[in-house]
Design an enzyme around this catalytic site. Sequence first.
Site, short mmCIF file in Angstrom:
data_model
loop_
_atom_site.label_atom_id
_atom_site.label_comp_id
_atom_site.label_asym_id
_atom_site.label_seq_id
_atom_site.Cartn_x
_atom_site.Cartn_y
_atom_site.Cartn_z
N CYS A 71 59.97 36.91 73.32
CA CYS A 71 60.26 36.22 74.78
C CYS A 71 58.98 37.39 75.54
O CYS A 71 58.75 38.09 75.11
CB CYS A 71 61.27 36.16 75.54
SG CYS A 71 61.11 35.33 77.25
N ASP B 1 72.61 38.28 77.79
CA ASP B 1 71.40 39.71 77.97
C ASP B 1 72.26 40.32 78.77
O ASP B 1 73.36 40.41 79.54
CB ASP B 1 70.52 38.69 78.93
CG ASP B 1 69.02 39.85 79.47
OD1 ASP B 1 69.15 41.08 77.62
OD2 ASP B 1 68.36 38.93 80.03
#
Length: 214
Positions: A10, A133
């Site tokens: 990412c 996360d």
Amino acid sequence: MTQSTIVKICGLSSPETLLAAIEAGADMAGFVFFEKSPRHIDLETARTLGLLAQDRISKVALAVDAHDAALQDIVEALAPDYLQLHGSETPARVAEVKARFGLPVIKAAGVATPADVETARAYEDIADVILFDAKPAPNAAVPGGAGVAFDWSLLRGVAAKHWMLSGGLTPENVAEAMRLTGARAVDVSSGVERERGVKDAAKISAFLAAARLS
């Protein structure tokens, strides 16, 4: 999602680092559309990177509490395969986005306590993937990409159907994180950077190697 390890890199922002992710064998390339992030890209850059990635890697557009017009611009520029909603979007908002854009959605869920894992279950039948996360600090400027891990044991035996692990992963710890959580899909950003916001090709390759050996 399959039973083999899925790896998402990412925060890619240049042709060079995107090609590094493709050549290393990553499954997903994440592109950030959030101006407060050091990994933010504009729509023109998105068009360039989107064309480079086309048919070579799945494209993920990351947005944070974006309104429909902004998401429409992102979709037109990048032609993503997934939308990643990384803000405080409710289950109802996730459903709206899926219906409007007709794309699978990854919903990020911040984790610091067992209650956070349970809260994320509200998205289980709506989002296509739940991305666990590290929960940002209350005063954090950005909702992710800070290189902070959470207590991975909180995910041991997690029952979500399709989920991905993120938060503080590196080439050195990804194998242990996968062992502790049972994750078969992982997402990395700051853990493969040589400086904040700038990816490192060698670290990307090392991360893929470590994840795929797990």
